[in-house]
Design a protein around this motif. Structure first.
Motif, PDB file in Angstrom:
ATOM      1  N   SER A  44       0.554  -3.204  -2.478  1.00 53.04           N
ATOM      2  CA  SER A  44       0.059  -3.483  -1.122  1.00 53.04           C
ATOM      3  C   SER A  44       0.989  -4.447  -0.390  1.00 53.04           C
ATOM      4  O   SER A  44       1.210  -4.318   0.810  1.00 53.04           O
ATOM      5  CB  SER A  44      -1.374  -4.022  -1.151  1.00 53.04           C
ATOM      6  OG  SER A  44      -1.439  -5.264  -1.818  1.00 53.04           O
ATOM      7  N   ARG A  74       3.935  -2.417   0.752  1.00 44.60           N
ATOM      8  CA  ARG A  74       3.518  -1.568   1.871  1.00 44.60           C
ATOM      9  C   ARG A  74       3.431  -2.371   3.157  1.00 44.60           C
ATOM     10  O   ARG A  74       3.809  -1.899   4.227  1.00 44.60           O
ATOM     11  CB  ARG A  74       2.181  -0.901   1.577  1.00 44.60           C
ATOM     12  CG  ARG A  74       2.287   0.232   0.586  1.00 44.60           C
ATOM     13  CD  ARG A  74       0.954   0.876   0.331  1.00 44.60           C
ATOM     14  NE  ARG A  74       1.115   2.070  -0.487  1.00 44.60           N
ATOM     15  CZ  ARG A  74       0.149   2.947  -0.710  1.00 44.60           C
ATOM     16  NH1 ARG A  74      -1.054   2.767  -0.197  1.00 44.60           N
ATOM     17  NH2 ARG A  74       0.384   4.005  -1.451  1.00 44.60           N
ATOM     18  N   ARG A  94      -3.295   9.569   0.173  1.00 49.06           N
ATOM     19  CA  ARG A  94      -4.731   9.279   0.236  1.00 49.06           C
ATOM     20  C   ARG A  94      -4.981   7.844   0.684  1.00 49.06           C
ATOM     21  O   ARG A  94      -4.356   6.909   0.170  1.00 49.06           O
ATOM     22  CB  ARG A  94      -5.309   9.502  -1.150  1.00 49.06           C
ATOM     23  CG  ARG A  94      -6.783   9.453  -1.186  1.00 49.06           C
ATOM     24  CD  ARG A  94      -7.291   9.898  -2.549  1.00 49.06           C
ATOM     25  NE  ARG A  94      -8.493   9.147  -2.825  1.00 49.06           N
ATOM     26  CZ  ARG A  94      -8.881   8.768  -4.020  1.00 49.06           C
ATOM     27  NH1 ARG A  94      -8.168   9.079  -5.067  1.00 49.06           N
ATOM     28  NH2 ARG A  94      -9.976   8.093  -4.161  1.00 49.06           N
ATOM     29  N   THR A 112      -6.366   4.137   1.053  1.00 48.37           N
ATOM     30  CA  THR A 112      -6.918   3.185   0.083  1.00 48.37           C
ATOM     31  C   THR A 112      -8.204   2.572   0.607  1.00 48.37           C
ATOM     32  O   THR A 112      -8.814   1.741  -0.051  1.00 48.37           O
ATOM     33  CB  THR A 112      -5.894   2.085  -0.248  1.00 48.37           C
ATOM     34  OG1 THR A 112      -5.431   1.482   0.960  1.00 48.37           O
ATOM     35  CG2 THR A 112      -4.708   2.664  -0.999  1.00 48.37           C
ATOM     36  N   TYR A 118      -5.276   1.759   5.124  1.00 44.39           N
ATOM     37  CA  TYR A 118      -4.469   1.438   3.955  1.00 44.39           C
ATOM     38  C   TYR A 118      -4.420  -0.070   3.782  1.00 44.39           C
ATOM     39  O   TYR A 118      -4.162  -0.798   4.745  1.00 44.39           O
ATOM     40  CB  TYR A 118      -3.049   2.012   4.120  1.00 44.39           C
ATOM     41  CG  TYR A 118      -3.080   3.516   4.228  1.00 44.39           C
ATOM     42  CD1 TYR A 118      -2.929   4.309   3.099  1.00 44.39           C
ATOM     43  CD2 TYR A 118      -3.323   4.141   5.454  1.00 44.39           C
ATOM     44  CE1 TYR A 118      -3.002   5.697   3.194  1.00 44.39           C
ATOM     45  CE2 TYR A 118      -3.392   5.521   5.554  1.00 44.39           C
ATOM     46  CZ  TYR A 118      -3.240   6.290   4.415  1.00 44.39           C
ATOM     47  OH  TYR A 118      -3.326   7.653   4.500  1.00 44.39           O
ATOM     48  N   THR A 162     -11.663  -5.966   2.411  1.00 45.63           N
ATOM     49  CA  THR A 162     -10.835  -6.032   1.216  1.00 45.63           C
ATOM     50  C   THR A 162     -10.029  -7.321   1.183  1.00 45.63           C
ATOM     51  O   THR A 162     -10.038  -8.096   2.129  1.00 45.63           O
ATOM     52  CB  THR A 162      -9.874  -4.818   1.172  1.00 45.63           C
ATOM     53  OG1 THR A 162      -9.225  -4.777  -0.093  1.00 45.63           O
ATOM     54  CG2 THR A 162      -8.853  -4.867   2.279  1.00 45.63           C
TER      55      THR A 162
END
Length: 124
Positions: free
Chosen positions: A43, A46, A73, A75, A86, A98
């Motif tokens: 992450s 990214r 896909r 997250t 994401y 998150t």
């Protein structure tokens, strides 16, 4: 009446002071985006690629399915499964969704086109 006008004016000014999604992405880093590297990246990595991603791909003219085809896909999702998202950036940042930033591709429910791209929370 005047009071309401002042409130609307202040709200408009504050909304205009927020950094664009591109400016926020630049704060996360300048790692080169490629689909292959994104697929294997953490992450944090990214997050470092989001500025490059947004420069290389005009995702505001895409559909949610185009985003998923490019990035894989999701997250996560933002509010419902029509808004792919994401997790990106450092896990020291938290939101109700998150640990890390949520890069959201908010789509129009009728035509599936991306209406808005943003981070939750906003990158400071």
């Amino acid at each position: 009446m005047r009071f309401c006008l002042y409130i609307v004016l202040i709200a408009a000014l504050l909304a205009g002071c927020r950094d664009s999604v591109e400016d926020q992405a630049n704060k996360l880093g300048d790692r080169e985006f490629t689909t292959d590297v994104w697929a294997k990246a953490s992450s944090l990595q990214r997050g470092e690629m989001t500025a490059s991603l947004l420069k290389k791909h005009d995702l505001k003219r895409s559909s949610g399915s185009d985003v998923v085809a490019l990035l894989g896909r999701p997250t996560g999702y933002y509010d419902d499964d029509t808004n792919p998202a994401y997790v990106v950036g450092p896990t020291t940042v938290e939101s109700v969704y998150t640990k890390g930033y949520l890069l959201v591709f908010e789509t129009d429910k009728d035509n599936g086109k991306v209406e808005r791209i943003f981070f939750v929370p906003a990158v400071a």
